[in-house]
Design a protein around this motif. Structure first.
Motif, PDB file in Angstrom:
ATOM      1  N   GLU A 179       0.970  -1.219   0.200  1.00 32.77           N
ATOM      2  CA  GLU A 179       0.045   0.005   0.077  1.00 32.77           C
ATOM      3  C   GLU A 179       0.979   1.225  -0.002  1.00 32.77           C
ATOM      4  OE1 GLU A 179      -3.414   0.368   0.104  1.00 32.77           O
ATOM      5  OE2 GLU A 179      -3.886  -1.735   0.115  1.00 32.77           O
TER       6      GLU A 179
ATOM      7  N   TRP B 280       2.109  -4.255   3.595  1.00 33.44           N
ATOM      8  CA  TRP B 280       1.119  -4.292   4.376  1.00 33.44           C
ATOM      9  C   TRP B 280       0.449  -5.615   4.694  1.00 33.44           C
ATOM     10  CZ3 TRP B 280      -1.792   0.304   5.737  1.00 33.44           C
ATOM     11  CH2 TRP B 280      -2.895   0.067   6.293  1.00 33.44           C
TER      12      TRP B 280
ATOM     13  N   ASN C 265      -2.437  -2.457  10.036  1.00 31.42           N
ATOM     14  CA  ASN C 265      -1.337  -3.078   9.480  1.00 31.42           C
ATOM     15  C   ASN C 265      -0.576  -3.659  10.422  1.00 31.42           C
ATOM     16  OD1 ASN C 265       0.567  -4.047   7.878  1.00 31.42           O
ATOM     17  ND2 ASN C 265       1.174  -1.608   7.347  1.00 31.42           N
TER      18      ASN C 265
END
Length: 402
Positions: free
Chosen positions: A291, A296, A306
């Motif tokens: 991401e 992530w 996360n």
């Protein structure tokens, strides 16, 4: 193609190592009794939180069945607890909630003449038991948060039964910690357990039925903690390898939540432990997403969280995880390729520790002795591998010296 007899034996050795990592039944019962005692203390008539219907329950490895002993007797492991009070964000500030629980936890420590006072951490309160006890308890104050969480989960297609368990937790580093504010950190330990169990559902049911049959009980009467699937054993094996590899660098070791989550994603309900580990190690990287250029690893029951959030600020943590994943595969393959039980054991000692491997070998020897005496031990033709799947029966010996 792997030699099937050797693979069975190697999986057996890994299984014995995983068993040696289990905390004892006595330790499990003691920890269970102690956290239940804390719960009763919070519920007593003169408790300042009694009117908020306090509920205390386990989370993390203790609840998942993946807890492992420390490497040495001097080390302690965590028993993670949740203390949930029936309040709303409109009724209580994070600081007040944490203080309320803290007052009772500290008074519990005093009333029980505990040598060490309760300590406050970022999100929880810690109870340190007397010297000689190999664990401490981290108690996380929280309130229910299922209704707010359900609105978020709709877009993620996560079952409503999982969102029912969502909680809002305290964190004394947040700027709104001492203000009446809707913006709390969220967690969902019960939901995570549901997800984890779903990932191993097939093997869990099979093994519970086998265990029930062995003790002449009904499957539904067998407690969950008594059942160990190959996923749980694989996570224990991976965590111990991690602990040994990073024994002198514990701050940068891969965290258990990442190992457990990626392992559960990559697990395909394999019945064989070596097959499960091979599949998990090979598949783990496939569930590390990206991401905005950063790694992530979403919490499967709270994708907004996360688990790899520390990797961005400390890239060494990601590098260590990937190095560890390569090393654990290398070590397992190297051990598998050794010929003979004792050579395999010698190769595994630096990987899992002398104590764990020695205890595993003793357990295996005791089991083989029992099977041999009952006529159930056999040897595979041509390989000499001992077990219960071979074709040549091994007769009980008639000598009784050393």
């Amino acid at each position: 193609m792997l030699n099937q007899e050797r693979k069975n034996q190697f999986s057996g050795i890994l299984g014995y190592i995983a068993e040696s990592l289990d905390i004892s039944e006595a330790c499990f019962k003691e920890a269970e009794e102690r956290y239940q005692a804390v719960g009763k203390w919070l519920e007593r008539d003169d408790s300042i939180v009694e009117e908020y219907s306090p509920a205390i329950y386990t989370q993390g490895s203790f609840r998942l069945g993946t807890v492992i002993k420390p490497i040495t007797d001097e080390e302690k492991y965590d028993i993670d607890l949740v203390c949930e009070l029936n309040l709303t964000k409109k009724q209580v500030r994070q600081k007040l909630l944490k203080d309320l629980v803290g007052i009772e936890i500290k008074s519990y420590a005093r009333a029980n003449n505990m040598k060490h006072p309760a300590e406050e951490a970022r999100r929880c309160w810690t109870l340190n038991y007397a010297d000689g006890t190999q664990y401490h308890m981290d108690i996380l104050p929280c309130i229910p948060d299922s209704e707010a969480f359900k609105l978020i989960l709709k877009s993620w297609e996560i079952p409503g039964s999982i969102s029912d368990h969502a909680i809002a937790i305290t964190d004394n580093t947040l700027p709104n910690y001492d203000y009446l504010d809707e913006d709390w950190l969220r967690s969902n330990p019960k939901g995570y357990v549901e997800w984890f169990k779903e990932r191993m559902k097939i093997q869990f049911e099979v093994r519970r039925m086998i265990l029930a049959k062995s003790i002449s009980a009904k499957a539904e009467d067998v407690p969950d903690y008594k059942v160990k699937t190959t996923l749980q054993r694989a996570v224990q094996i991976l965590k111990r390898h991690r602990d040994i590899m990073f024994e002198h660098n514990p701050d940068d070791k891969p965290i258990s939540m990442i190992i457990t989550t990626l392992a559960a994603h990559a697990y395909n309900n394999e019945a064989d432990l070596f097959d499960a580990l091979s599949s998990i190690i090979d598949g783990m990287p496939n569930y590390i997403l990206e991401e905005g250029g950063n790694a992530w690893i979403p919490n499967p029951v709270n994708p907004d969280e996360n688990f790899a959030d520390k990797w961005k600020e400390n890239p060494k943590k990601e590098l260590n995880f990937r190095k560890w994943l390569v090393q654990v595969e290398k070590d397992l393959v190297s051990a598998f390729n050794k010929i003979g039980i004792y050579k395999v054991a010698d190769r595994l000692k630096p990987v899992f520790g002398d104590r764990a491997v020695n205890e595993a070998m003793k357990r295996m020897g005791d089991d083989f002795r029992t099977k041999r005496e009952s006529g159930l031990l056999s040897m595979a033709a041509g390989t000499g591998v001992l077990g219960n799947m071979g074709t040549t029966s091994v007769r009980d010996h008639t000598f009784y010296g050393e």
